[in-house]
Motif scaffolding. Structure first.
Motif, PDB file in Angstrom:
ATOM      1  N   PHE A 125       6.345 -10.107  14.069  1.00 32.42           N
ATOM      2  CA  PHE A 125       5.606  -8.845  14.062  1.00 32.42           C
ATOM      3  C   PHE A 125       6.047  -8.006  12.870  1.00 32.42           C
ATOM      4  CE2 PHE A 125       5.148  -4.349  15.288  1.00 32.42           C
ATOM      5  CZ  PHE A 125       3.794  -4.313  15.598  1.00 32.42           C
ATOM      6  N   SER A 143       6.512  -4.713  11.457  1.00 32.65           N
ATOM      7  CA  SER A 143       6.644  -3.393  12.086  1.00 32.65           C
ATOM      8  C   SER A 143       5.867  -2.302  11.340  1.00 32.65           C
ATOM      9  CB  SER A 143       8.119  -2.995  12.152  1.00 32.65           C
ATOM     10  OG  SER A 143       8.842  -3.900  12.946  1.00 32.65           O
ATOM     11  N   TRP A 144       5.658  -1.211  12.036  1.00 36.52           N
ATOM     12  CA  TRP A 144       4.910  -0.072  11.499  1.00 36.52           C
ATOM     13  C   TRP A 144       5.576   0.459  10.228  1.00 36.52           C
ATOM     14  CZ3 TRP A 144       0.266   1.335  13.465  1.00 36.52           C
ATOM     15  CH2 TRP A 144      -0.073   0.821  14.721  1.00 36.52           C
ATOM     16  N   ASP A 175       9.266   0.413  15.705  1.00 35.17           N
ATOM     17  CA  ASP A 175       9.522  -0.956  16.152  1.00 35.17           C
ATOM     18  C   ASP A 175       8.671  -1.359  17.350  1.00 35.17           C
ATOM     19  OD1 ASP A 175      11.485  -1.495  14.203  1.00 35.17           O
ATOM     20  OD2 ASP A 175      12.993  -0.441  15.383  1.00 35.17           O
ATOM     21  N   HIS A 191       5.521  -2.575  19.420  1.00 37.83           N
ATOM     22  CA  HIS A 191       4.456  -3.502  19.054  1.00 37.83           C
ATOM     23  C   HIS A 191       3.063  -2.935  19.289  1.00 37.83           C
ATOM     24  CE1 HIS A 191       6.858  -7.507  18.806  1.00 37.83           C
ATOM     25  NE2 HIS A 191       7.569  -6.485  18.357  1.00 37.83           N
ATOM     26  N   ALA A 192       2.998  -1.737  19.836  1.00 31.53           N
ATOM     27  CA  ALA A 192       1.713  -1.060  20.006  1.00 31.53           C
ATOM     28  C   ALA A 192       1.957   0.441  20.026  1.00 31.53           C
ATOM     29  CB  ALA A 192       1.017  -1.519  21.288  1.00 31.53           C
ATOM     30  N   GLU A 211      -7.239  -1.561  16.212  1.00 33.20           N
ATOM     31  CA  GLU A 211      -6.986  -2.967  15.920  1.00 33.20           C
ATOM     32  C   GLU A 211      -8.154  -3.510  15.101  1.00 33.20           C
ATOM     33  OE1 GLU A 211      -5.826  -5.333  19.265  1.00 33.20           O
ATOM     34  OE2 GLU A 211      -4.953  -3.621  20.319  1.00 33.20           O
ATOM     35  N   ALA A 236       0.593  -1.843  10.891  1.00 30.78           N
ATOM     36  CA  ALA A 236       1.456  -2.952  11.306  1.00 30.78           C
ATOM     37  C   ALA A 236       0.569  -4.190  11.430  1.00 30.78           C
ATOM     38  CB  ALA A 236       2.134  -2.630  12.637  1.00 30.78           C
ATOM     39  N   ARG A 259       0.213  -7.936  13.705  1.00 33.55           N
ATOM     40  CA  ARG A 259       0.696  -8.833  14.749  1.00 33.55           C
ATOM     41  C   ARG A 259       0.994 -10.206  14.154  1.00 33.55           C
ATOM     42  NH1 ARG A 259      -3.391  -6.917  19.291  1.00 33.55           N
ATOM     43  NH2 ARG A 259      -2.162  -5.197  20.156  1.00 33.55           N
TER      44      ARG A 259
END
Length: 256
Positions: free
Chosen positions: A114, A116-117, A178, A180-181, A187, A205, A207
């Motif tokens: 992933f 990260s942002w 950190d 994931h959403a 999206e 970010a 996926r």
């Protein structure tokens, strides 16, 4: 959507999408070229937590296999890499005299976790701001990245996540970088050949990829003429003005 609407979206929500702006044959040829570079380098896994040089101007890093000077390595793309409607929309936000700072590409695969942002404020990795917590104040559109995807973005190959941000909004992370959403995220799932234009201050970010093969995008960065030169700006881009392959549109955004 017309050019003015794309400009408005870029200013009011920090990104805009040009769906399928590049034709399938262009996408296939560009993808084959990047796959060729990957093959020439021994088909490495396209991820490294720290930067590792594979060849001059080509590194493995957290983003994947990054080619910094794509148009120097493959100059024929200087004829078609820009789209007039995209340039017109970006000029609406950055000014007619905006300049191109970066022209490269990135390939990643399912070894990349992933992503990260993050933002690219100042035209760099924002890691230092994360460490210090001292985020700058940016109250105008100064720098925009464009990401042209060479495959459809689906759940299996890493959809892009974007947190909409209006120009002038606070830049500090609004949620855990950190995670994931984020609540309120968008999206992006777009067709191959689509271009996403995203402000340097917009949080985004990616996926992880679940299927085989390479996830690729061509990445360009543009800056307003009065903006400080970005930290990753390519000081050799101006050389392309003299290249026979360069389009007049490309020459118009090269800094003298």
């Amino acid at each position: 959507m017309d050019v003015a609407a794309h400009t408005q979206e870029l200013v009011e929500r920090g990104y805009t999408v040009f769906e399928s702006v590049y034709p399938p044959e262009w996408v296939a040829q560009m993808r084959a070229d990047i796959e060729g570079i990957h093959t020439e380098l021994g088909k490495p896994n396209c991820y490294a937590p720290d930067s590792v040089e594979l060849a001059p101007e080509i590194n493995l890093c957290a983003a994947g296999m990054a080619v910094r000077r794509l148009l120097h390595l493959r100059p024929r793309w200087a004829a078609s890499i820009l789209r007039p409607e995209v340039i017109a929309a970006l000029r609406g936000a950055l000014g007619h005299d905006m300049t191109l700072e970066i022209a490269g590409c990135v390939a990643s695969d399912k070894t990349r976790p992933f992503f990260s942002w993050h933002t690219h404020v100042g035209g760099v990795d924002d890691g230092e701001y994360h460490k210090t917590g001292n985020w700058p104040s940016v109250n105008a559109t100064q720098r925009v990245m464009t990401l042209t995807y060479l495959q459809e973005l689906t759940d299996d190959n890493g959809p892009m996540l974007i947190y909409p941000r209006k120009v002038g909004d606070p830049l500090a992370p609004p949620q855990d970088p950190d995670a994931h959403a984020w609540a309120g995220q968008v999206e992006l799932r777009v067709p191959a050949g689509s271009l996403v234009a995203i402000d340097e201050c917009t949080w985004h970010a990616v996926r992880p990829k679940a299927d085989e093969g390479l996830r690729m995008f061509v990445g360009l960065t543009y800056a307003a003429r009065e903006a400080p030169v970005g930290g990753w700006a390519d000081d050799k881009l101006a050389e392309l003005a003299g290249a026979p392959e360069a389009s007049e549109l490309l020459r118009s955004v090269l800094r003298a």
